[in-house]
Design a protein around this motif. Structure first.
Motif, short mmCIF file in Angstrom:
data_model
loop_
_atom_site.label_atom_id
_atom_site.label_comp_id
_atom_site.label_asym_id
_atom_site.label_seq_id
_atom_site.Cartn_x
_atom_site.Cartn_y
_atom_site.Cartn_z
N MET A 1 0.84 -1.17 0.00
CA MET A 1 0.00 0.00 0.00
C MET A 1 0.88 1.24 0.00
SD MET A 1 -2.42 1.87 2.65
CE MET A 1 -0.95 2.72 3.03
N SER A 2 0.44 2.27 -0.73
CA SER A 2 1.16 3.54 -0.75
C SER A 2 0.13 4.66 -0.54
CB SER A 2 1.89 3.72 -2.09
OG SER A 2 0.96 3.74 -3.16
N VAL A 3 0.62 5.88 -0.43
CA VAL A 3 -0.27 7.03 -0.29
C VAL A 3 0.06 8.05 -1.38
CG1 VAL A 3 -0.74 6.78 2.18
CG2 VAL A 3 1.24 8.10 1.44
N ARG A 4 -0.96 8.79 -1.73
CA ARG A 4 -0.79 9.88 -2.69
C ARG A 4 -1.63 11.05 -2.21
NH1 ARG A 4 -5.53 10.41 -5.09
NH2 ARG A 4 -6.80 8.60 -5.63
N ALA A 5 -1.36 12.22 -2.78
CA ALA A 5 -2.12 13.41 -2.42
C ALA A 5 -3.57 13.27 -2.86
CB ALA A 5 -1.49 14.64 -3.09
N MET A 6 -4.45 13.80 -2.06
CA MET A 6 -5.89 13.79 -2.36
C MET A 6 -6.15 14.73 -3.55
SD MET A 6 -8.85 14.57 0.50
CE MET A 6 -8.32 13.30 1.65
N ALA A 7 -6.98 14.30 -4.48
CA ALA A 7 -7.38 15.12 -5.62
C ALA A 7 -8.54 16.04 -5.22
CB ALA A 7 -7.81 14.22 -6.78
N ILE B 1 -4.55 9.87 0.26
CA ILE B 1 -5.37 8.72 -0.09
C ILE B 1 -4.47 7.49 -0.06
CG2 ILE B 1 -6.72 7.59 -1.93
CD1 ILE B 1 -8.16 10.01 -0.78
N GLY B 2 -4.90 6.44 0.64
CA GLY B 2 -4.18 5.17 0.62
C GLY B 2 -4.62 4.38 -0.59
N VAL B 3 -3.65 3.86 -1.33
CA VAL B 3 -3.97 3.10 -2.54
C VAL B 3 -3.21 1.78 -2.58
CG1 VAL B 3 -4.61 5.10 -3.97
CG2 VAL B 3 -2.24 4.38 -3.88
N LEU B 4 -3.85 0.80 -3.15
CA LEU B 4 -3.24 -0.51 -3.36
C LEU B 4 -2.46 -0.49 -4.68
CD1 LEU B 4 -6.18 -2.82 -2.25
CD2 LEU B 4 -4.13 -2.17 -0.96
N PRO B 5 -1.61 -1.49 -4.92
CA PRO B 5 -0.84 -1.53 -6.17
C PRO B 5 -1.71 -1.46 -7.42
CG PRO B 5 0.09 -3.08 -4.62
CD PRO B 5 -1.19 -2.55 -4.00
N ASP B 6 -2.97 -1.95 -7.35
CA ASP B 6 -3.85 -1.89 -8.53
C ASP B 6 -4.50 -0.53 -8.70
OD1 ASP B 6 -5.88 -1.75 -6.62
OD2 ASP B 6 -6.78 -3.67 -7.15
N GLY B 7 -4.17 0.43 -7.80
CA GLY B 7 -4.70 1.79 -7.90
C GLY B 7 -5.98 2.02 -7.14
N SER B 8 -6.56 0.99 -6.55
CA SER B 8 -7.82 1.18 -5.82
C SER B 8 -7.58 1.88 -4.49
CB SER B 8 -8.53 -0.17 -5.61
OG SER B 8 -7.73 -1.04 -4.85
N SER B 9 -8.48 2.79 -4.18
CA SER B 9 -8.42 3.59 -2.96
C SER B 9 -8.94 2.77 -1.78
CB SER B 9 -9.27 4.84 -3.15
OG SER B 9 -9.40 5.52 -1.93
N ILE B 10 -8.18 2.79 -0.67
CA ILE B 10 -8.61 2.02 0.51
C ILE B 10 -8.90 2.92 1.71
CG2 ILE B 10 -7.49 -0.09 -0.19
CD1 ILE B 10 -5.99 1.93 2.63
N ALA C 1 2.17 4.54 6.94
CA ALA C 1 2.54 5.42 5.83
C ALA C 1 2.47 6.88 6.27
CB ALA C 1 1.63 5.17 4.63
N GLY C 2 1.46 7.22 7.04
CA GLY C 2 1.34 8.58 7.56
C GLY C 2 2.47 8.92 8.52
N GLU C 3 2.84 7.96 9.36
CA GLU C 3 3.96 8.18 10.28
C GLU C 3 5.24 8.46 9.51
OE1 GLU C 3 3.90 4.52 12.48
OE2 GLU C 3 2.20 5.16 13.73
#
Length: 157
Positions: free
Chosen positions: A1-7, A62-71, A111-113
């Protein structure tokens, strides 16, 4: 899981959902009346995010899985609301309902930490409503310790 900026469109939807949930928690805790809760929740969030998604010092992720889905979503303020030095603050963390119980909350928290630490934070603090034992357990098992605690007794019960 990774994080990206919220759109921007995610931010708008999240603001509505966050206000409803925050209002519900305060009503449930006996802090606010149902009639005032939603307005108070919206006002509180607007005060913390005066420039919306562009508010300086806020990580809106936003937390996202490798397939791009938001969790899930995570909101961290890099400046503590009570001025605790070098301590960031989690305002909101949420995993989408259908993905709960899979360890993703713990991954999102970690990830946030990392992101807070990379931006100079030496500690991370949060508040949790007393009735939210699932979240409290996650925080305790992730190394968070109680540093302050509010208690209440209903004198009419």
């Amino acid at each position: 899981m990774s994080v990206r900026a919220m759109a921007p469109e995610e931010f708008d939807r999240w603001q509505d959902e966050l206000a409803v949930e925050y209002a519900r928690e305060h009503v449930s805790a006996g802090n606010w009346t149902e009639a005032e809760a939603l307005d108070r929740a919206r006002e509180a969030n607007a005060a913390l995010l005066p420039d919306g998604l562009a508010t300086p010092g806020m990580l809106l992720l936003i937390g996202v899985l490798p397939d791009g889905s938001s969790i899930g979503r995570l909101w961290i303020g890099l400046t503590h609301p009570r001025g605790v030095p070098h301590c960031a603050f989690i305002y909101d963390i949420e995993v989408v309902a259908e993905r709960r119980g899979q360890g993703l909350g713990r991954a999102l928290l970690a990830a946030g930490e990392r992101m807070a630490r990379e931006r100079g934070a030496r500690a991370l603090e949060l508040n949790v409503f007393g009735a939210n034992e699932t979240a409290a357990t996650l925080y305790r098992t992730s190394g968070y310790q109680v540093v302050t605690q509010q208690m209440r007794k209903d004198l009419l019960a």
